[in-house]
Design an enzyme around this catalytic site. Structure first.
Site, mmCIF file in Angstrom:
data_model
loop_
_atom_site.group_PDB
_atom_site.id
_atom_site.type_symbol
_atom_site.label_atom_id
_atom_site.label_comp_id
_atom_site.label_asym_id
_atom_site.label_seq_id
_atom_site.Cartn_x
_atom_site.Cartn_y
_atom_site.Cartn_z
ATOM 1 N N ARG A 142 -19.592 -35.905 -60.044
ATOM 2 C CA ARG A 142 -18.125 -35.945 -60.005
ATOM 3 C C ARG A 142 -17.603 -35.706 -58.585
ATOM 4 O O ARG A 142 -16.571 -36.256 -58.197
ATOM 5 C CB ARG A 142 -17.543 -34.896 -60.959
ATOM 6 C CG ARG A 142 -17.702 -35.239 -62.426
ATOM 7 C CD ARG A 142 -16.783 -34.410 -63.311
ATOM 8 N NE ARG A 142 -17.095 -32.993 -63.292
ATOM 9 C CZ ARG A 142 -17.968 -32.416 -64.110
ATOM 10 N NH1 ARG A 142 -18.639 -33.150 -64.992
ATOM 11 N NH2 ARG A 142 -18.179 -31.120 -64.051
ATOM 12 N N SER B 276 -29.603 -31.663 -72.951
ATOM 13 C CA SER B 276 -28.353 -30.938 -73.182
ATOM 14 C C SER B 276 -28.199 -30.515 -74.641
ATOM 15 O O SER B 276 -27.193 -30.779 -75.281
ATOM 16 C CB SER B 276 -27.169 -31.821 -72.773
ATOM 17 O OG SER B 276 -25.974 -31.068 -72.684
ATOM 18 N N CYS C 24 -28.998 -22.034 -77.807
ATOM 19 C CA CYS C 24 -28.510 -20.761 -78.346
ATOM 20 C C CYS C 24 -28.087 -20.876 -79.809
ATOM 21 O O CYS C 24 -27.889 -19.860 -80.488
ATOM 22 C CB CYS C 24 -27.339 -20.241 -77.512
ATOM 23 S SG CYS C 24 -27.794 -19.911 -75.792
#
Length: 860
Positions: free
Chosen positions: A22, A39, A43
Site C-alpha cells: 500500500r 492468513s 487464535c
C-alpha cells in the site's frame, strides 16, 4: 524496481507485505507460504474445537487469490524456504513442483513457530495431536466425533492449553491439564494470581496437575491414556499445547544472529545481516519497559510488528517500541488479562517494586449481572510508574487490561492516573473505575497511608507472629477474634497498643478502614491483608488448644467428621460415583491416606470412602491433593446426599443398569444441586430388581428396576404343569380349576423371573420400567417408602420425578423435618399428584432462589 521477499504467510508476513504494498505500489512484493492456507485465525482454533466457531471456512481470513486481488502481493503457496544465501541475496525454496530461487533486495522472515512437543514416547499413535493450524483443529474435531471421546488430557497450562481445555469441557469431555512447571500460566501471571485461577478451574471441572511431567502414551493401537509422574491418566485424546518453537532451522550457517532459535532483531526489526528483517513468532524483539530481549509469540504483536516493519522498509524513520506481553484469556466463568512485567520479572529487572492486590465490583453491586475483579497492580516506588498489572473476573477484564496498557505505554505515574476521567454508567462500570481504585490503593501504600500484607507474603508465613483479627461484616474466620468495625471508637481494652495485628475481612476494604482507626488510636503494628478472604485462605492454628465447635461444624460440611477417639483428628469422606472409582482415583485415595491420614481407608454404608485419622492441620493439604485427582470430599449436611446403587449389571437378577442411572443422578442432583439447601438430608438409592439388596424403600427416594409380565392367556394349554407358577418365588401365580394360569397383579413385584419360562410362550411378553418409592428412612425411626402408582418407562421420567421430589421438599418441607414427615403432613396422594404434574418445575427458578433452610436438620 525494488523487490521485497516475505517468507511466511500468516499474521506478521501478510501484514508486512500488504502494508508495504500500500505504501509503495511500484514495488514488487512476493510472499512465500509453506502451507496452502495463508492468513488463518490461529487464535480461533480452540473455539472451532469447542463449537463456538461452526465452520472451518470461518478460520481462513484470506485465501491466496483474495489476498492477491486485495493487495497486489504475489503469493506462492506450497513453497518452503530451505536456504538463504545472504551474499547473493537469494532464497532457495522447494515445493512439489521442484526447487526455485527467489532473489530479493530486502528479505522479511516471518516463518512463525510450530508446536513444541515434549519428549514423550508414542506420539505417533492415533489420538495424540498438536494444535497450530486449522488442519490440526479439523483433525482433532473429527477424531473426537468418530471415536466418541469422553476423556482428554491437555499437556501444557499456558493460554492455548487452557483455552483448549475450556472448549473440550464445552463438548462435555472430561478434561485434565498436565503442567510440568509448578504453576499454570507461568511467566505470564504471578503465582498468587495463577493459584486463584487454578482453584477456579478445578471448581469448574477442569482438573489441573502442576509439577507433573508426561512421559509416554498408553495404549496398543490408539491412545488410551497418558503416563505421567502422577500415574496413568485415562484418556482417548491427548493434545500437546506445551509451547511453540520458532521455524528457523533453514537459517543455520547464514550468519544471522539467533537466541534459542529466535531471530535477534534491533529496534528497526532488522537482523545483524543488512537488508534482512524478522517479525512475528520467529523474532526476538525487546521489552518495552526494560529494553531487554523478549520473545512474545502473540498474534497481536505479530500484526503490529508487521505494520511497523512495512513503514521501516518504506522510509526507515520509525522504530518498533517493543512488547508488553499483553494477553487476555476466556475460561469457564472467568476471564483473565495481563500486561507489562510480573512482580517477579520487575524485581529481576532491578526496579524498586511495590504491588497491591484488591477486590472490587466490576459494576455497581445493585446492577444486574455485577461481579468482582481481582486486580494486582505493580509499580516502581521511585518513579511511581506502572510496571504491570494482572486482572481476573467474570466481566470485561480486557477493558481494565487495556487501560493498564495505555498507562504503561504513556509512561504514566500513579499520580497522573489518580483522577483518570473514565466513562461511568451502572451498566458499564463503577463510579470510580476499578483500575483507578487499584491506583488509589497503591498510592496509599507507597505514601505510607496503607500498611498491608500481600497474598504472597501471607502464604510465605510473614504473618506468623500476628494475631488474626476478623473484620468481616459477620464472623467468618473460625477461632479468630472478631471485631465489629462500627463498634471501634477508641483503643480496644483487651488488645495492647503494640500488639501485632493482621486485619482480615472479605475483600480488604473493612480491614483498611479499621486500620486507619486503630492507627489514630495509637496502635503501631497493624497490617491489612490485601484481597481479604476473597483471595486468601486464612486459617487459625488450633495447635495446643481445643478446636472450636464452629470449626468442627465447618469442616463437617466439607466431609470431615470428628474421630471421637482423638482430640484433633477427622475421618474424611471421599465422594465416589455410587461406589465406583477408577484405578487412578483408587491410587490417589490410598496415597492420600498414607500422606495425610493413618494409612487406612474404610467404606461407609452409603459407598463413600473414608480416609481415617486425618489430623486437623492436614485437612487443607488433603483436599488439595485429592482435587488434583478430580476427587472431592463431602456427602454431609442438609442436601442431596451421594446416591447408592446395587451392582445390577453383575447380579443375576438385575433388570436395569443401576450404575448408569445412578451416575446420571450423581451428576444432575448430587453435583448439580450441591449448593441447594433442604430441610434435612435427602437420600437416594437404586435397586436393580425387587430383591431390594440396597433397601431403596428405606431412603427418601428409592428406585427399583421392574420387568412387568404381559400374559398371552390365549396361548395357555391348561397343561397343569406350569413352570412359571413353580418359578414364582412369592407364589402369586396360580392355575384355576380349568388349569388356566392366573396372575395376581396387585401382589406381583415385577421381578421378571417368570418371563420366558412357559413352553407355550404365555410369558414371553413384558415391559421394563422403574418403580419409585418416596418417604422412606432408616435410623431411629424406620419407615418404609410408599410406592408411587405409576411404573415409569424411561430414565428421563425417573430423573424428572427425582427433581420434582427435591423441589417439593425444599418448597413445602419444614426446616428440620425429613421427607417422610413432609409426605405424612401433606398427604401421600397430594404429594404424588404434584410429582406427576409439572407445576413444581414451573416454579423451579423462584424455588431455588428463595433463602430458606439456612440451617437444616442434618447433624451428620
Amino acid at each position: 524496481m525494488k523487490r521485497v521477499l516475505v517468507i511466511g504467510g500468516v499474521a506478521a508476513g501478510t501484514k508486512t507485505a500488504a502494508k508495504f504494498k500500500r505504501l509503495d505500489q511500484n514495488a514488487e512484493v512476493i510472499l512465500l507460504s509453506k502451507g496452502q492456507d495463508i492468513s488463518y485465525a490461529g487464535c480461533g482454533l480452540p473455539y472451532y474445537i469447542g463449537g463456538v466457531i461452526n465452520s472451518y471456512d470461518e478460520l481462513i481470513v484470506n485465501t491466496p487469490q483474495k489476498y492477491t486481488a486485495l493487495t497486489g502481493v504475489t503469493v506462492y503457496t506450497g513453497w518452503e524456504a530451505v536456504a538463504v544465501d545472504v551474499g547473493h541475496k537469494v532464497v532457495t525454496a522447494q515445493s512439489q513442483e521442484g526447487i526455485k530461487q527467489f532473489f530479493y533486495d530486502q528479505l522479511v522472515i516471518a516463518t512463525g513457530a510450530s508446536a513444541s512437543v515434549p519428549p514423550i514416547a508414542g506420539i505417533d499413535m492415533p489420538g495424540f495431536f498438536t494444535l497450530r493450524t486449522p488442519t490440526d483443529a479439523a483433525q482433532i474435531l473429527d477424531y473426537i466425533e468418530k471415536q466418541n471421546v469422553r476423556q482428554a488430557v491437555v499437556i501444557g497450562a499456558g493460554f492455548i492449553g487452557l483455552e483448549v481445555a475450556e472448549n473440550l469441557l464445552a463438548r462435555h469431555i472430561q478434561v485434565r491439564v498436565v503442567e510440568a512447571l509448578p504453576q499454570i500460566m507461568a511467566n505470564v501471571f504471578d503465582s498468587d494470581m495463577a493459584l486463584l485461577v487454578q482453584r477456579h478451574l478445578q471448581e469448574n471441572d477442569i482438573q489441573i496437575l502442576t509439577g507433573v511431567k508426561a512421559s509416554a502414551m498408553v495404549g496398543e493401537k490408539v491412545v488410551q491414556g497418558l503416563q505421567t509422574d502422577a500415574g496413568v491418566l485415562t484418556a482417548q485424546l491427548v493434545i500437546s499445547a506445551a509451547g511453540v518453537r520458532p521455524n528457523t532451522d533453514f537459517l543455520k550457517n547464514t550468519g544471522i544472529a539467533m537466541v534459542k532459535g529466535t531471530i535477534l532483531v534491533d529496534e528497526t526489526l532488522q537482523t545483524n545481516v543488512p537488508d534482512i528483517y524478522a517479525v512475528g513468532d520467529c523474532a526476538m524483539v525487546s521489552n518495552r519497559l526494560t529494553g531487554q530481549a523478549q520473545w512474545s509469540p502473540m498474534g497481536s504483536s505479530a500484526n503490529m510488528e508487521g505494520r511497523v516493519l512495512a513503514q521501516i522498509l518504506h522510509n526507515g524513520v520509525i522504530h518498533y517500541p517493543g512488547v508488553l506481553g499483553t494477553g487476555v484469556i476466556k475460561l469457564p466463568l472467568l476471564n483473565c488479562g495481563r500486561t507489562g512485567l510480573t512482580e517477579e520479572a520487575a524485581v529481576k529487572a532491578g526496579f524498586q517494586v511495590c504491588t497491591a492486590t484488591m477486590v472490587t465490583d466490576d459494576k455497581p453491586h445493585y446492577y444486574p449481572g455485577s461481579a468482582s475483579f481481582i486486580i494486582k497492580l505493580i509499580a516502581d516506588k521511585n518513579t511511581r510508574k506502572i510496571l504491570g498489572m494482572q486482572v481476573i473476573g467474570a466481566g470485561a477484564v480486557d477493558k481494565i487490561t487495556d487501560i493498564g496498557v495505555t498507562a504503561i505505554s504513556m509512561g504514566a505515574a500513579l499520580d497522573t492516573l489518580e483522577c483518570l476521567d473514565l466513562a461511568y454508567a451502572p451498566p458499564f462500570s463503577t463510579a470510580i473505575n476499578p483500575f483507578v481504585q487499584a491506583v488509589h490503593i497503591l498510592q496509599n501504600k507507597i505514601n505510607g497511608l496503607y500498611h498491608s500484607l500481600t497474598p504472597s507474603e501471607y502464604r510465605s508465613g510473614k504473618a506468623k507472629d500476628y494475631e488474626i483479627i476478623d473484620v468481616s461484616i459477620q464472623p467468618a474466620i473460625p477461632g479468630a477474634r472478631y471485631i465489629n468495625l462500627i463498634d471501634v471508637t477508641g483503643p480496644i481494652a483487651e488488645i495492647p497498643l503494640d500488639k501485632k495485628l493482621l486485619l482480615v475481612c472479605m475483600k480488604g476494604k473493612r480491614s483498611y478502614l479499621l486500620q486507619t482507626r486503630l492507627r489514630a488510636y495509637g496502635y503501631t503494628h497493624t497490617l491489612a491483608l490485601e484481597g481479604g478472604l476473597a483471595v486468601n485462605d486464612v486459617k487459625i492454628s488450633f495447635t495446643g488448644r481445643g478446636i472450636p465447635e464452629e470449626e468442627i461444624k465447618r469442616v463437617k460440611g466439607l466431609g470431615f467428621l470428628r474421630d471421637k477417639t482423638t482430640s484433633d483428628c477427622f475421618n474424611a469422606r471421599v465422594i465416589t460415583r455410587n461406589g465406583k472409582i477408577t484405578a487412578e482415583e483408587s491410587y490417589a485415595i490410598t496415597k492420600a491416606a498414607e500422606l495425610y491420614g493413618n494409612g487406612q481407608i474404610a467404606m461407609t454404608t452409603r459407598l463413600t470412602i473414608e480416609i481415617q485419622h486425618v489430623p486437623y492441620v492436614n485437612i487443607e493439604p488433603l483436599c488439595n491433593f485429592l482435587a488434583k485427582a478430580g476427587l472431592d470430599t463431602g456427602g454431609t449436611g442438609s442436601k442431596v446426599r451421594p446416591v447408592v446403587s446395587c451392582k445390577g449389571t453383575t447380579c443375576q437378577y438385575g433388570l436395569i443398569d443401576p450404575f448408569s442411572l445412578s451416575g446420571k443422578i450423581h451428576e444432575r442432583f448430587y453435583k448439580g444441586y450441591h449448593d441447594v439447601l433442604l430441610p434435612h438430608k435427602f437420600k437416594i438409592a437404586i435397586g436393580g430388581c425387587p430383591n431390594n439388596c440396597v433397601k431403596p424403600d428405606l431412603n427418601d427416594l428409592g428406585i427399583v428396576g421392574q420387568r412387568v409380565p404381559l400374559l398371552d392367556k390365549t396361548q395357555c394349554k391348561e397343561c397343569k404343569k406350569c413352570i412359571p407358577r413353580d418359578t414364582c418365588s412369592i407364589h402369586i401365580l396360580q392355575c384355576d380349576e380349568a388349569g388356566k394360569i392366573v396372575l395376581d397383579t396387585t401382589r406381583c413385584n415385577h421381578c421378571g423371573r417368570c418371563i420366558g419360562t412357559c413352553s407355550f410362550h404365555v410369558f414371553d411378553g413384558y415391559t421394563e420400567g422403574y418403580k419409585i418409592y418416596i418417604g422412606g428412612r432408616w435410623g431411629k425411626q424406620i419407615k418404609h417408602g410408599i410406592p408411587m402408582e405409576k411404573i415409569f418407562a424411561t430414565e428421563e421420567e425417573v430423573l424428572e420425578t427425582i427433581e420434582k421430589a427435591i423441589l417439593l421438599f425444599r418448597e413445602q418441607g419444614i426446616t428440620g423435618e425429613r421427607f417422610a414427615d413432609t409426605i405424612t403432613r401433606l398427604g401421600f396422594e397430594n404429594v404424588q399428584k404434584q410429582l406427576l404434574t409439572n407445576s413444581l418445575l414451573q416454579r423451579k427458578t423462584e424455588n431455588l432462589q428463595a433463602r430458606v433452610h439456612l440451617k437444616g436438620g442434618a447433624t451428620c
